[in-house]
Scaffold this motif. Structure first.
Motif, mmCIF file in Angstrom:
data_model
loop_
_atom_site.group_PDB
_atom_site.id
_atom_site.type_symbol
_atom_site.label_atom_id
_atom_site.label_comp_id
_atom_site.label_asym_id
_atom_site.label_seq_id
_atom_site.Cartn_x
_atom_site.Cartn_y
_atom_site.Cartn_z
ATOM 1 N N THR A 19 7.692 -3.609 -9.721
ATOM 2 C CA THR A 19 8.805 -2.670 -9.628
ATOM 3 C C THR A 19 10.100 -3.412 -9.338
ATOM 4 O OG1 THR A 19 8.405 -2.305 -7.277
ATOM 5 C CG2 THR A 19 7.225 -0.882 -8.819
ATOM 6 N N ALA A 20 11.180 -2.626 -9.258
ATOM 7 C CA ALA A 20 12.488 -3.232 -9.006
ATOM 8 C C ALA A 20 12.575 -3.806 -7.606
ATOM 9 C CB ALA A 20 13.588 -2.187 -9.226
ATOM 10 N N GLU A 21 11.876 -3.209 -6.663
ATOM 11 C CA GLU A 21 11.885 -3.723 -5.294
ATOM 12 C C GLU A 21 11.143 -5.052 -5.225
ATOM 13 O OE1 GLU A 21 10.437 -2.375 -0.812
ATOM 14 O OE2 GLU A 21 10.188 -1.040 -2.539
ATOM 15 N N ALA B 37 7.073 -5.676 -4.578
ATOM 16 C CA ALA B 37 6.456 -4.348 -4.569
ATOM 17 C C ALA B 37 5.835 -4.094 -5.937
ATOM 18 C CB ALA B 37 7.484 -3.270 -4.244
ATOM 19 N N VAL B 38 4.645 -3.494 -5.940
ATOM 20 C CA VAL B 38 3.931 -3.255 -7.193
ATOM 21 C C VAL B 38 3.434 -1.818 -7.212
ATOM 22 C CG1 VAL B 38 3.227 -5.664 -7.448
ATOM 23 C CG2 VAL B 38 1.728 -4.065 -6.231
ATOM 24 N N PHE C 288 -4.627 -9.669 5.376
ATOM 25 C CA PHE C 288 -3.400 -9.381 6.121
ATOM 26 C C PHE C 288 -2.580 -8.320 5.399
ATOM 27 C CE2 PHE C 288 1.131 -10.234 6.769
ATOM 28 C CZ PHE C 288 1.225 -10.091 8.144
ATOM 29 N N ASN C 289 -2.420 -8.463 4.074
ATOM 30 C CA ASN C 289 -1.652 -7.476 3.300
ATOM 31 C C ASN C 289 -2.319 -6.105 3.341
ATOM 32 O OD1 ASN C 289 0.198 -9.458 2.586
ATOM 33 N ND2 ASN C 289 -0.810 -9.922 0.644
ATOM 34 N N ASP D 100 1.713 -12.370 -2.692
ATOM 35 C CA ASP D 100 2.845 -11.974 -1.852
ATOM 36 C C ASP D 100 3.221 -10.535 -2.188
ATOM 37 O OD1 ASP D 100 4.875 -11.988 -0.073
ATOM 38 O OD2 ASP D 100 6.140 -13.431 -1.127
ATOM 39 N N VAL D 101 2.763 -9.592 -1.367
ATOM 40 C CA VAL D 101 2.972 -8.162 -1.615
ATOM 41 C C VAL D 101 3.530 -7.530 -0.361
ATOM 42 C CG1 VAL D 101 1.909 -5.989 -2.290
ATOM 43 C CG2 VAL D 101 1.041 -8.127 -3.237
ATOM 44 N N ASN D 102 4.592 -6.751 -0.522
ATOM 45 C CA ASN D 102 5.189 -6.039 0.597
ATOM 46 C C ASN D 102 4.952 -4.534 0.530
ATOM 47 O OD1 ASN D 102 6.230 -8.437 1.660
ATOM 48 N ND2 ASN D 102 8.150 -8.225 0.516
ATOM 49 N N ALA D 103 4.708 -4.002 -0.663
ATOM 50 C CA ALA D 103 4.506 -2.557 -0.813
ATOM 51 C C ALA D 103 3.655 -2.310 -2.052
ATOM 52 C CB ALA D 103 5.842 -1.824 -0.929
#
Length: 464
Positions: free
Chosen positions: A74-76, A79-80, A303-304, A323-326
């Motif tokens: 995604t744009a963020e 974030a996927v 962890f994610n 590496d994932v934040n959302a």
């Protein structure tokens, strides 16, 4: 689940929703190309006229099951959005057992030959990077499905776990410079390894489903170290009772449990060895596809998943790789794919002594059907009247068995059967989505038309 879309030349387009796919089929703008995973082919669109977004295939390799997730970036940043979830079940154990049985049968037959020629130095040297067939199978099937997803969707990159557990860091906790030792991932590698090794149970009382704590078998005050061979899991009650007692004193009245704990503490995790043995072979095979490959560790994946509050499944673990934040759109059904094989060259059945006890048909094709084909049988009379959809097992007599989602149906004549999809060596089952509380997923009906597109009219043309 999203529906895969191909243009009229067979090139992949962006996946679409079930509703859009149903409208395209109803208006005659698309044809059903493949039932599992469901794919349509539009007849009036070229790939050059369409826009594409960045799609990524994420892998969580395992010794028995490999989780796969097709996600859209995604744009963020980092974030996927999840498009489809898959779980690929390997058959490495069956391959190993079949090779062991074949080796025993051949040894038995050779021992009964009167004039047996010497067999010394008649085997070629193994090439560099050789893997046992049961291990190579995991690499081959995973790569095969990555290639298949690449043909069904415009995939631009891959993320995979390079290693399930970092054995060097686990054996030497004083290693420096590793992020999970000193940073935000502190303890995740060790804890996940111990959970797998001790089967998520308390080593002292066998309790399951309770919070578990990392416990030193030999207390540090008595000279115990932080090495992985000196760590186990214990519930809060057992951990408090043991305190700083040596394990021999704490389990003085339970010698059998003490012996088992001491033996299991020294024994490495078998599944970790299997994954570590194939990790570089899989990564090198993925790099050979020409796509950008991102690697991460199992500690980062856990962890994610915990930070994002996702339930524990192989497919969702795959979505958390890297590496994932959302993550959005993860509440989707999972397509379970089981490697079944394409049959066997062996046309005889053997007993435990390696002697012939029965013969199979010389032709695998019976009345136009082969074992593994997905068929639809509409029985109009008799005790088995109804519609049965599933995987077929053929017989020379023409009376087939069909494995449906509701069980095995035996004795279905070939006259009632119609091929829905030719066998490709895999079995499929759609599993309902997992809720946020971690409730185990429930199987769903896997009839081809009702599976993805309820209301799809029978008679829609299908391409082989």
């Amino acid at each position: 689940m999203a529906v895969f879309v191909l243009d009229r030349g067979g090139r992949p387009l962006m996946p679409c929703t079930e509703k859009r796919a149903r409208l395209l089929l109803k208006r005659g703008r698309a044809r059903v190309h493949k039932m599992l995973p469901f794919t349509i082919r539009v007849v009036d669109i070229e790939a050059e006229d369409c826009g594409f977004q960045a799609l990524r295939v994420k892998l969580d390799p395992g010794s028995k099951t490999t989780g796969m997730a097709l996600v859209r970036e995604t744009a963020e940043k980092n974030a996927v959005a999840v498009i489809n979830l898959f779980e690929l079940m390997h058959r490495g154990k069956q391959i190993s057992e079949a090779l062991t049985a074949r080796r025993g049968h051949r040894r038995m037959r050779r021992s009964h030959l009167r004039c047996r020629a010497p067999r010394f130095l008649n085997r070629g040297n193994k090439k560099s990077g050789w893997l046992a067939p049961s291990l190579q199978h995991r690499v081959d099937t995973t790569l095969a499905w990555v290639n298949r997803l690449e043909r069904l969707a415009p995939v631009s990159s891959i993320s995979t776990e390079l290693v399930r557990f970092d054995m060097q860091a686990l054996e030497n906790p004083d290693i420096e410079g590793a992020q999970y030792q000193q940073g935000t991932l502190a303890g995740y590698e060790v804890r996940e390894y111990l959970l797998e090794k001790w089967c998520r149970t308390c080593a002292y009382c066998g309790a399951k489903g309770v919070p578990l704590q990392i416990e030193h078998i030999q207390p540090k005050s008595k000279g115990g170290s932080n090495r992985i061979s000196n760590l186990t899991l214990a519930c809060q009650c057992c951990n408090a009772k043991k305190a700083a007692l040596p394990v021999e004193v704490f389990l003085a009245k339970q010698p059998e449990r003490l012996k088992r704990i001491q033996a299991q503490a020294k024994r490495p995790l078998k599944d970790a060895a299997v994954v570590n043995a194939t990790r570089w072979a899989l990564v090198n095979a993925l790099k050979a596809t020409g796509l950008a490959v991102e690697t991460a560790s199992g500690g980062r994946t856990k962890f994610n998943r915990i930070e994002l509050g996702l339930p524990k499944t192989h497919a969702l673990d795959a979505a958390c790789v890297g590496d994932v934040n959302a993550i959005t759109g993860w509440q989707k059904p999972t397509l379970c794919i089981k490697a079944m094989g394409r049959g066997s060259y062996q046309r005889t059945r053997l007993d435990k002594f390696g002697c012939v006890r029965g013969y199979l048909t010389r032709s695998k094709n019976i009345q136009g059907f082969q074992t593994g084909d997905r068929v639809k049988a509409i029985v109009t009379q008799g005790k088995k009247t109804g519609c049965h959809i599933g995987r077929v097992a053929v017989r020379a007599s023409g009376s087939f068995n069909i494995q449906t989602s509701n069980g095995l149906v035996q004795g279905i004549s070939h006259r009632y059967c119609t091929v829905v999809q030719r066998g490709d060596g895999y079995g499929y089952q759609l599993v309902a989505k997992t809720d946020v509380t971690g409730t185990p997923p429930q199987p769903r009906n896997t009839s081809c038309s009702a599976l993805y597109l309820p209301g799809l009219k029978a008679g829609v043309s299908r391409a082989n």
